[in-house]
Design an enzyme around this catalytic site. Structure first.
Site, PDB file in Angstrom:
ATOM      1  N   CYS A   1      50.074  38.487  32.254  1.00 17.97           N
ATOM      2  CA  CYS A   1      51.484  38.156  32.325  1.00 17.97           C
ATOM      3  C   CYS A   1      52.275  39.441  32.506  1.00 17.97           C
ATOM      4  O   CYS A   1      51.724  40.528  32.355  1.00 17.97           O
ATOM      5  CB  CYS A   1      51.953  37.508  31.026  1.00 17.97           C
ATOM      6  SG  CYS A   1      50.987  36.073  30.567  1.00 17.97           S
TER       7      CYS A   1
ATOM      8  N   ARG B   1      52.279  39.855  38.408  1.00 19.15           N
ATOM      9  CA  ARG B   1      51.330  39.763  37.294  1.00 19.15           C
ATOM     10  C   ARG B   1      51.058  38.327  36.857  1.00 19.15           C
ATOM     11  O   ARG B   1      50.194  38.075  36.019  1.00 19.15           O
ATOM     12  CB  ARG B   1      51.849  40.546  36.092  1.00 19.15           C
ATOM     13  CG  ARG B   1      52.110  42.004  36.382  1.00 19.15           C
ATOM     14  CD  ARG B   1      52.598  42.702  35.139  1.00 19.15           C
ATOM     15  NE  ARG B   1      51.617  42.644  34.088  1.00 19.15           N
ATOM     16  CZ  ARG B   1      50.614  43.491  33.954  1.00 19.15           C
ATOM     17  NH1 ARG B   1      50.455  44.463  34.821  1.00 19.15           N
ATOM     18  NH2 ARG B   1      49.754  43.369  32.968  1.00 19.15           N
TER      19      ARG B   1
ATOM     20  N   TRP C   1      50.932  33.926  33.510  1.00 19.75           N
ATOM     21  CA  TRP C   1      49.719  33.487  34.206  1.00 19.75           C
ATOM     22  C   TRP C   1      48.881  32.820  33.122  1.00 19.75           C
ATOM     23  O   TRP C   1      48.375  33.475  32.228  1.00 19.75           O
ATOM     24  CB  TRP C   1      48.999  34.686  34.801  1.00 19.75           C
ATOM     25  CG  TRP C   1      47.868  34.346  35.698  1.00 19.75           C
ATOM     26  CD1 TRP C   1      47.946  33.895  36.983  1.00 19.75           C
ATOM     27  CD2 TRP C   1      46.472  34.459  35.400  1.00 19.75           C
ATOM     28  NE1 TRP C   1      46.687  33.725  37.489  1.00 19.75           N
ATOM     29  CE2 TRP C   1      45.762  34.053  36.550  1.00 19.75           C
ATOM     30  CE3 TRP C   1      45.749  34.851  34.282  1.00 19.75           C
ATOM     31  CZ2 TRP C   1      44.379  34.039  36.607  1.00 19.75           C
ATOM     32  CZ3 TRP C   1      44.366  34.836  34.343  1.00 19.75           C
ATOM     33  CH2 TRP C   1      43.693  34.427  35.501  1.00 19.75           C
TER      34      TRP C   1
ATOM     35  N   ASN D   1      51.548  39.535  26.462  1.00 21.86           N
ATOM     36  CA  ASN D   1      50.549  39.600  27.535  1.00 21.86           C
ATOM     37  C   ASN D   1      49.216  39.928  26.879  1.00 21.86           C
ATOM     38  O   ASN D   1      49.121  40.914  26.143  1.00 21.86           O
ATOM     39  CB  ASN D   1      50.937  40.697  28.535  1.00 21.86           C
ATOM     40  CG  ASN D   1      49.823  41.004  29.523  1.00 21.86           C
ATOM     41  OD1 ASN D   1      49.060  40.113  29.896  1.00 21.86           O
ATOM     42  ND2 ASN D   1      49.724  42.246  29.949  1.00 21.86           N
TER      43      ASN D   1
ATOM     44  N   GLU E   1      34.691  41.716  52.494  1.00 21.66           N
ATOM     45  CA  GLU E   1      36.105  41.907  52.173  1.00 21.66           C
ATOM     46  C   GLU E   1      36.981  41.034  53.081  1.00 21.66           C
ATOM     47  O   GLU E   1      37.963  40.443  52.628  1.00 21.66           O
ATOM     48  CB  GLU E   1      36.464  43.402  52.308  1.00 21.66           C
ATOM     49  CG  GLU E   1      37.915  43.754  52.115  1.00 21.66           C
ATOM     50  CD  GLU E   1      38.503  43.369  50.753  1.00 21.66           C
ATOM     51  OE1 GLU E   1      37.748  42.999  49.832  1.00 21.66           O
ATOM     52  OE2 GLU E   1      39.741  43.400  50.644  1.00 21.66           O
TER      53      GLU E   1
ATOM     54  N   LYS F   1      39.548  38.126  51.752  1.00 26.77           N
ATOM     55  CA  LYS F   1      40.973  38.151  52.058  1.00 26.77           C
ATOM     56  C   LYS F   1      41.444  36.790  52.573  1.00 26.77           C
ATOM     57  O   LYS F   1      42.444  36.268  52.122  1.00 26.77           O
ATOM     58  CB  LYS F   1      41.307  39.206  53.134  1.00 26.77           C
ATOM     59  CG  LYS F   1      41.315  40.629  52.700  1.00 26.77           C
ATOM     60  CD  LYS F   1      42.587  41.093  52.028  1.00 26.77           C
ATOM     61  CE  LYS F   1      42.510  41.036  50.546  1.00 26.77           C
ATOM     62  NZ  LYS F   1      41.670  41.931  49.808  1.00 26.77           N
TER      63      LYS F   1
ATOM     64  N   HIS G   1      18.725  33.057  56.931  1.00 21.59           N
ATOM     65  CA  HIS G   1      18.021  32.447  55.802  1.00 21.59           C
ATOM     66  C   HIS G   1      18.926  31.483  55.042  1.00 21.59           C
ATOM     67  O   HIS G   1      19.097  31.584  53.836  1.00 21.59           O
ATOM     68  CB  HIS G   1      17.499  33.542  54.867  1.00 21.59           C
ATOM     69  CG  HIS G   1      16.611  34.524  55.563  1.00 21.59           C
ATOM     70  ND1 HIS G   1      15.325  34.224  55.952  1.00 21.59           N
ATOM     71  CD2 HIS G   1      16.844  35.802  55.984  1.00 21.59           C
ATOM     72  CE1 HIS G   1      14.790  35.280  56.560  1.00 21.59           C
ATOM     73  NE2 HIS G   1      15.702  36.240  56.592  1.00 21.59           N
TER      74      HIS G   1
END
Ligand code: G6P
Length: 610
Positions: free
Chosen positions: A2, A28, A75, A101, A482, A486, A505
């Site tokens: 948070c 956050r 959050w 937090n 990456e 994204k 595979h």
């Protein structure tokens, strides 16, 4: 996870200042928010589920009276996002408000005890125990500061808290394992999870350490340290640090989103990071050189940087490193393996709890801790024996972009420095590698300038596709992973990043006509074998999109789409430029699908829960 803020001004209403501070902390967490102020001995609170601007539109935070207050952007951890679970939380008599937090691990026992003593709870949060405990403590302690001190000694877990009482003159804040900084301004005094919260008011900051408690009034911040018994020992006055970030740096600077701004800032971030002092780099490399084992610990995008580092260290410095995902760290490394081990923790925030836990575990086993982070004063810097800072500046978009480029640059520099020590590179060779690395800021500037509009078109062309593969070989496997991360995190498109060779595979079973596959294909020693993987996928009807060298006409001809990039000054550093098109592709895929790339659902910038 948070964002919290507290502010005491000498005069005037504080509510709109708190609201704007919360906006700058929204990265956050943003599932609910709230503000509490005090005026004439009465506590006023507005809070709700949703983002700050939407709540403000409905409730108008700015009408809250008083020149002292606290705010929170959440959050969710304990209890779903809702009005009752939004902070601030209060005691039974509505005389104390708290923002928090972190996570109180023993909240269930504390809550039961408090309920047995007659306290009534409104929310499902762990936080709500705190104001009730302070209320209890105030029945036998004279001051708010002491009541807070008595309370926090009983808390297990992590916290940064700000406490507001109805006397309307003081705030008390404290931290353990969650970030908190003090801001000393001319109009008043602030505390917050991060500096941008109060940057328009002041650049004078003091970073708090664990177990410190601060009593804030409009013109003072008196610091104490708390021991296990709850006793507070006053701390000497600490000189504030003047942070160099301007408010412009912390805001969008004319771009529609932080993420796009941060992608465009990469040339600058990279050249600032490459200015790292040679001595610092060598001191760091020497620690690695003197240890038998090198272990990297990182999460998310930072983990992908460490994957790339594995190739750089091996090829440039003749050193094998073991890459461990932070959340698996304490379970992977046996207790006997700490000694002779240098741990390199890579974390932009320095606050990712998985990384902190793994590092703590390894430190207890006798490992030497090194860290690469972007955040001065973050928790990891206090655990580490040595720190190298990336110079990305504040990264607000939840999806890491410029911090990734700067981590790669730092790891690349480190591998060259280590290579000279191990004898894998002569002085001349290492100089050439540094020269090659220093060309990347201009190179990525050119990639952004020349390719952005084509990438936007590519994103448009594949708008109906809901599954992608991102494939690469060697160091490009990390770039492919990456790229997939994204597009998953901000465009909500399913994607798998995989080693191209390994895709035979299993993953290849999913390929049918029209299936889009992005190949990360720099002109390095993997290029020849990668072509076989392209052919295998093409034979099954896949749509081939290649990120490749502009001189690689053969691959351009084989592909349905190609994004040609400038020739690499060194094949070892390809992730730095090859990730740029993938960042832009994810950004435009999100925009074209109508999603906010800066605040993707369910994610947060720094994850401070296990
Ligand atoms: C979160 C963020 C990612 C980030 C990861 C690790 O999941 O959403 O963007 O890569 O944490 O963060 P760190 O601060 O440790 O690099």
């Amino acid at each position: 996870m948070c964002g919290i803020i507290g502010a005491v001004h000498m005069k005037g209403n504080i509510a709109s200042i708190l609201r704007q501070s919360l906006k700058r902390l929204e990265y956050r967490g943003y599932d609910s928010s709230g503000i509490a102020t005090v005026s004439e001995g009465t506590l006023f609170i507005k809070k709700d589920k949703g983002k700050i601007d939407d709540i403000h539109h409905r409730l108008n935070f700015d009408t809250l009276p008083g020149s002292i207050g606290i705010g929170h952007t959440r959050w969710a951890t304990h209890g779903p996002p809702s009005k009752v679970n939004a902070h601030p939380h209060t005691d039974c008599q509505k005389r104390i408000a708290v923002v928090h937090n972190g996570i109180i691990e023993n909240y269930q026992e504390l809550r039961e005890q408090l309920q047995a003593n007659g306290h009534r709870f409104e929310s499902q949060t762990d936080t709500e125990v705190i104001p009730h405990m302070i209320e209890e403590a105030l029945s036998h302690t004279p001051t708010l500061k002491e009541a807070v001190a008595e309370t926090i000694t009983q808390l297990e877990g992590s916290y940064a808290i700000v406490v507001l009482g109805t006397n309307g003159k003081e705030l008390v804040c404290a931290r353990k394992e969650s970030p908190l900084v003090i801001g000393l301004g001319t109009q008043g005094v602030y505390c917050a999870s991060d500096v941008p919260a109060f940057l328009p008011m002041t650049r004078k900051t003091i970073v708090l350490e664990d177990h410190e408690v601060v009593h804030l009034t409009s013109n003072s911040a008196l610091m104490s340290r708390i021991d296990d018994t709850g006793s507070l020992a006053p701390l000497p006055i600490r000189e504030p640090t003047v942070v160099k970030w301007t408010i412009d740096m912390a805001q969008k600077g004319g771009y529609p989103h932080f993420m796009l701004k941060e992608i465009h800032e990469q040339p600058r971030a990279l050249s600032d990071t490459l200015r790292i002092r040679k001595n610092d780099l060598e001191a760091f490399a020497e620690v690695l050189h003197n240890h038998k084992n090198i272990l990297t610990i990182a999460a998310g995008t930072s983990f992908h940087a460490t994957m790339a580092a594995k190739y750089m260290f091996s090829h440039i410095a003749d050193r094998l490193i073991h890459g461990v995902i932070a959340s698996e760290g304490s379970d992977t490394v046996a207790e006997s393996l700490g000694k002779d081990t240098a741990v390199l923790a890579v974390t932009q925030s320095g606050e990712t709890i998985d990384t902190l836990h793994a590092v703590k575990h390894l430190k207890n086993q006798g490992a030497t801790i090194l860290t690469i982070t972007n955040t001065v004063g973050s928790s990891i810097t206090r655990m580490a024996d040595s720190v190298l800072y990336t110079q990305a500046g504040p990264e607000i978009g939840v999806a890491a972009t410029k911090t990734y480029a700067t981590q790669l640059a730092t790891l690349a520099s480190l591998s060259i420095s280590l290579g000279t020590m191990t004898g894998a590179q002569t002085d001349k060779e290492s100089q050439e590698l540094f020269m090659a690395l220093n060309q990347f800021p201009n190179l990525i500037q050119a990639v952004i300038r020349n390719q952005e509009s084509q990438i936007k078109e590519t994103a448009q062309q594949y708008i109906t596709k809901s599954n992608f593969f991102f494939l690469g070989r060697g160091i490009s496997t990390s770039t492919a992973m990456e790229g997939a991360l994204k597009i998953k995190e901000i465009a909500y498109v399913h994607a798998e990043g995989y080693p191209a060779g390994e895709s035979k595979h299993g993953p290849i079973a999913l390929v049918e006509p029209g299936f889009p596959i992005i190949f990360v294909a720099p002109n390095d020693n993997t290029r020849r074998h990668l072509e076989s993987n392209v052919m295998e996928m093409k034979a099954r009807g896949a749509q081939i999109i290649s990120i490749c060298s502009a001189t690689d006409q053969r691959l351009i001809d084989l592909s349905h789409h190609a994004i040609p990039l400038p020739e690499l000054p060194s094949k070892f550093f390809s992730p730095i430029s090859y990730v740029i098109p993938l960042q832009l592709l994810a950004y435009y895929a999100a925009i074209l699908r109508g999603h906010d790339p800066d605040q993707p659902r369910n994610l947060a910038k720094s994850v401070t829960v296990l």
